[in-house]
Design a protein around this motif. Sequence first.
Motif, mmCIF file in Angstrom:
data_model
loop_
_atom_site.group_PDB
_atom_site.id
_atom_site.type_symbol
_atom_site.label_atom_id
_atom_site.label_comp_id
_atom_site.label_asym_id
_atom_site.label_seq_id
_atom_site.Cartn_x
_atom_site.Cartn_y
_atom_site.Cartn_z
ATOM 1 N N VAL A 64 -10.904 2.905 -1.401
ATOM 2 C CA VAL A 64 -9.575 2.498 -1.832
ATOM 3 C C VAL A 64 -9.687 1.103 -2.439
ATOM 4 C CG1 VAL A 64 -7.200 2.017 -1.133
ATOM 5 C CG2 VAL A 64 -8.462 3.895 -0.055
ATOM 6 N N ARG A 65 -9.551 1.021 -3.751
ATOM 7 C CA ARG A 65 -9.580 -0.284 -4.408
ATOM 8 C C ARG A 65 -8.232 -0.976 -4.273
ATOM 9 N NH1 ARG A 65 -12.626 1.872 -9.829
ATOM 10 N NH2 ARG A 65 -14.794 1.507 -9.186
ATOM 11 N N SER A 66 -7.173 -0.233 -4.569
ATOM 12 C CA SER A 66 -5.836 -0.813 -4.433
ATOM 13 C C SER A 66 -4.800 0.288 -4.419
ATOM 14 C CB SER A 66 -5.543 -1.784 -5.589
ATOM 15 O OG SER A 66 -5.475 -1.086 -6.814
ATOM 16 N N ILE A 67 -3.696 0.021 -3.748
ATOM 17 C CA ILE A 67 -2.528 0.889 -3.761
ATOM 18 C C ILE A 67 -1.319 -0.019 -3.980
ATOM 19 C CG2 ILE A 67 -1.083 2.497 -2.451
ATOM 20 C CD1 ILE A 67 -3.589 3.399 -0.974
ATOM 21 N N VAL A 81 9.038 1.788 0.929
ATOM 22 C CA VAL A 81 7.714 2.338 0.634
ATOM 23 C C VAL A 81 6.732 1.762 1.641
ATOM 24 C CG1 VAL A 81 5.951 2.716 -1.124
ATOM 25 C CG2 VAL A 81 8.332 2.362 -1.814
ATOM 26 N N LEU A 82 5.800 2.575 2.086
ATOM 27 C CA LEU A 82 4.776 2.142 3.031
ATOM 28 C C LEU A 82 3.393 2.526 2.522
ATOM 29 C CD1 LEU A 82 6.182 3.050 6.586
ATOM 30 C CD2 LEU A 82 5.529 0.764 5.793
ATOM 31 N N ALA A 83 2.422 1.676 2.810
ATOM 32 C CA ALA A 83 1.015 1.988 2.588
ATOM 33 C C ALA A 83 0.213 1.354 3.722
ATOM 34 C CB ALA A 83 0.551 1.487 1.230
ATOM 35 N N GLY A 84 -1.076 1.647 3.737
ATOM 36 C CA GLY A 84 -1.871 1.283 4.906
ATOM 37 C C GLY A 84 -2.087 -0.196 5.107
ATOM 38 N N ALA A 85 -2.243 -0.951 4.021
ATOM 39 C CA ALA A 85 -2.634 -2.361 4.145
ATOM 40 C C ALA A 85 -1.637 -3.163 4.965
ATOM 41 C CB ALA A 85 -2.796 -2.973 2.756
ATOM 42 N N GLU A 86 -0.344 -2.905 4.786
ATOM 43 C CA GLU A 86 0.647 -3.713 5.501
ATOM 44 C C GLU A 86 0.804 -3.304 6.965
ATOM 45 O OE1 GLU A 86 4.910 -2.885 4.591
ATOM 46 O OE2 GLU A 86 4.072 -1.602 3.011
ATOM 47 N N PRO A 108 -1.975 5.901 10.118
ATOM 48 C CA PRO A 108 -0.966 6.540 9.273
ATOM 49 C C PRO A 108 -1.404 6.740 7.826
ATOM 50 C CG PRO A 108 0.062 4.893 10.671
ATOM 51 C CD PRO A 108 -1.410 4.760 10.869
ATOM 52 N N PHE A 109 -2.196 5.807 7.295
ATOM 53 C CA PHE A 109 -2.636 5.891 5.906
ATOM 54 C C PHE A 109 -4.105 5.489 5.815
ATOM 55 C CE2 PHE A 109 1.850 4.583 5.818
ATOM 56 C CZ PHE A 109 2.404 5.632 5.088
ATOM 57 N N ALA A 110 -4.768 5.978 4.777
ATOM 58 C CA ALA A 110 -6.106 5.474 4.464
ATOM 59 C C ALA A 110 -5.985 4.006 4.065
ATOM 60 C CB ALA A 110 -6.714 6.290 3.330
ATOM 61 N N THR A 111 -6.894 3.208 4.561
ATOM 62 C CA THR A 111 -6.852 1.772 4.251
ATOM 63 C C THR A 111 -8.001 1.389 3.314
ATOM 64 O OG1 THR A 111 -8.025 1.345 6.331
ATOM 65 C CG2 THR A 111 -5.604 1.134 6.335
ATOM 66 N N GLU A 120 -3.278 10.722 3.823
ATOM 67 C CA GLU A 120 -2.120 9.927 3.424
ATOM 68 C C GLU A 120 -2.547 8.617 2.752
ATOM 69 O OE1 GLU A 120 -2.838 10.973 6.485
ATOM 70 O OE2 GLU A 120 -1.198 12.174 7.300
ATOM 71 N N LEU A 121 -1.956 8.313 1.604
ATOM 72 C CA LEU A 121 -2.189 7.050 0.907
ATOM 73 C C LEU A 121 -0.977 6.136 0.982
ATOM 74 C CD1 LEU A 121 -3.983 8.291 -2.343
ATOM 75 C CD2 LEU A 121 -5.043 7.321 -0.302
ATOM 76 N N ALA A 122 0.198 6.718 0.824
ATOM 77 C CA ALA A 122 1.445 5.957 0.859
ATOM 78 C C ALA A 122 2.576 6.923 1.159
ATOM 79 C CB ALA A 122 1.688 5.238 -0.463
ATOM 80 N N ALA A 123 3.751 6.376 1.449
ATOM 81 C CA ALA A 123 4.925 7.210 1.698
ATOM 82 C C ALA A 123 6.151 6.513 1.159
ATOM 83 C CB ALA A 123 5.090 7.497 3.190
#
Length: 843
Positions: A64-67, A81-86, A108-111, A120-123
């Motif tokens: 994962v370079r960036s989302i 919106v949610l993603a793994g980093a936060e 919850p998400f791939a980081t 899961e990447l984001a939601a």
Amino acid sequence: MTEAPPRTAGPGPAATGPRLVGTSVPRKEDLALLTGTARFIDDIRLPGMVHATILRSTVAHARVRSIDTAPARAVPGVLDVLAGAELVGKVKPWGDLMQDLLVGDHFPFATDKVLYEGQELAAVVAGTRYQALDGCEAVAVDLEELPAVVDPEQALRPDAPLVQERIVYEFGEGNVFDRYRVRVGDFAAAERDAAVVVRQRFTTNKQAGAALDPHGCVASHDPFTGVLTLWSSTQSVYMVRDVLADVLQIPRTKVRVMVPEVGAGFGSKAQMFGHEVIAALFSMRLGRPVKLVLRRDEIFRAGTTRNSQVRYAELAMAADGEITGYRDYVVHNTGAMSVWGNQVVHIGTNVGMLPYPIPNVHVDSDIVHTTTAPGGPLRGFGIPQTVWAKEQLVDMAARELGLDPLAVRERNVVDPATFPYRTPMGQVIDSTSIKQCLTACAEAIDWAAKRAAPVPHEGLGLAVSMKYTSCRHPSLDTDLSAVRLRLETDGTVTIYSSDVSHGQSHATMLSQIVADGLGVGIEKVTLAPPDSMTAPFGLGTYASRGAAVLGTACRLATERLRDKVLAIAAHVLEVGPGDLDTGNDRVFVKGLPDSGIYLEILAATAAYRTHQLPPDFEPTLETVATYDTPTEREASDGSGNLSVTYSGAAHAAHVRVDPETGRVTVVDYAMVHDTGTVINPLVVEGQHQGGFLMGMGMALSEDYVYDENGHQLNASFKDYLAVTAPEVPELTRMSEIPAPSTTIPGGQKGAGESGTGPVPAAIGNAVLDATGIRFTALPITPQRMLTALREKERRGVETLRYPDDMPDFTGPRCPDEWPSPTAAEADDFDFDFDFDLDPEEGA
């Protein structure tokens, strides 16, 4: 189906009157289902509810370079919106429940890395589901694709792509997640003394649970009370509650899990999933109810599957047909992640050795990560995979010795002179009729006559198995269920349980037990929906534990409630409790059933007229009972009695193979089962039919098809070939030969999975009889059958193995090419054999 004889409600006294246990009472659940009033997860509507969807990876393995979620926030209607980093450092990972192997491989998400297609990447949450889908399309994802590894044997290679890079495993290394080992007896001695040792490599498929009711949930967080309520289509209320609370780092008392109607699970809903965490997070952030229901393609790609396996299996047999030893090396594909996956090997191997008390068993297993969908529990929990190999080896050995496969099985199935009987593997058999089941099954399929007059392209096959009734999983040192009963002041009874019915007919079965034990009409008994705020703690519904474990808890609670009712009535009537009986919604003096006191009067007395109660009597008529099975922990050598009792299944298949199309048709099928005391024969018959259906799918059509990049090619019901009604034979040759459990107070045994275990092997053995082709890989599809038939004709041989004898087969063709387990201590697996190979039997 032959009905089991009625049996008393347990060790305590029972009510007078017609017995309901043992009769085919119509299911209480059916009215709501048939009228469309049953409420499933997607039927839930709450004020202010919004909708979430998940953006999933379209590649199987990538950095994962960036989302970038900012573009999604600008989409009309998007609320969050949610993603793994936060979430890193804010929510806890969760993972395998294996004791001493608490691996947090779920988030919850791939980081930093994608591990499988569909992860899961984001939601996105929005006012409508379509707005949420638009938001997902706007998320900017930058992935660096990596090589995938789909084959579990390829995953064992030193140069294989490493799936889990951030976890250091205590019992494994590389892509080996865990190892398993059985050492019972001396297989080397059995091998040395045997008249024949047959050896064969077998493979099994990844199979979907394919529940029509999709995975999904509705989360609603109350910002004033701090209580998070989650409605979920799950099999385990408290497992979800406890893991979710731990992941979110909030008290258990602030998480409430409720379950609406669940349209099947088959094990595929027996854990917490990422979508439940995501919906909960969104609701906590927004203060609004959030619905998140998965699409079918999401369930295929991200839900759990039956674990595929590669087995290097050997069976030693004496000249008289006695099985003297079994050795196996199992490469077990647990997918990219595992919650229950490694335990499938433990339990599937231990119980899968039955119904044969084999004195010498050596098994090693490497439990391996691949970049495929996570493996986990599915109907049978490893037993169909074990039986697929073992029961074909039995036929192969019988063929080598010139013995009837039926006679060999009759010679070997457990049939002790006295019970209980402990096998060399440690299972304690408290009762069984498996030998009688086998004989009756052969008679039902007309085994002797059909074998004496074979028909071209048609064949017969046998397989037998025994199935645990619940199980003390290696991960959980408990095997309990609990029930709370309350006699209401109008004479009705409410049952509270956290065990989730998803086709097991809990409302009917438990009501039969309560009605018999308390003497109340079954129409007055109601099962409350599972709710962690009101129901006593229980493990959930899986492992065929409903009738035996939950049913026993219900019996105990009923007996305690009956004792309280009798105590009040005895005090009012000035007689001893032993002089009283119950029936027709009342308590009466024995011999006078038309008189007495109605239950509603006694309940009202306990609630509102407490001065009229006996001295020291605790007011209200409510009882709780818990039943934890008397089972054992797995020993260091892999032995142990993991189940409280064992159901039995003997199956016989009659198949026809069309040489023009390759289609295998199951013309006829016989099933004879030992389910102990049957509470409701109609329900049990349905369980056996459903179990057969899943076994037939495993045998003939169902599989996850991946390309070399880990992309699933059949993630829809259009392409995933689940069995449909027209393909199923008339299952009229079904019967029960009950050997009631002497450990379970009511005599019940599990019914939900015993119909699955023998099916693939029985069909596989029948296919060999019909065609001379020994299929060692599942499923037996028409395409594979045509390929094998053409190769057999081209070579001009009587027998052939598929795929082992195909020209393009790249795996090991014979035992001297077999790999050894990765564990250094597995030194007794030294596959240096010196013999001539039979092209069909493998040895």
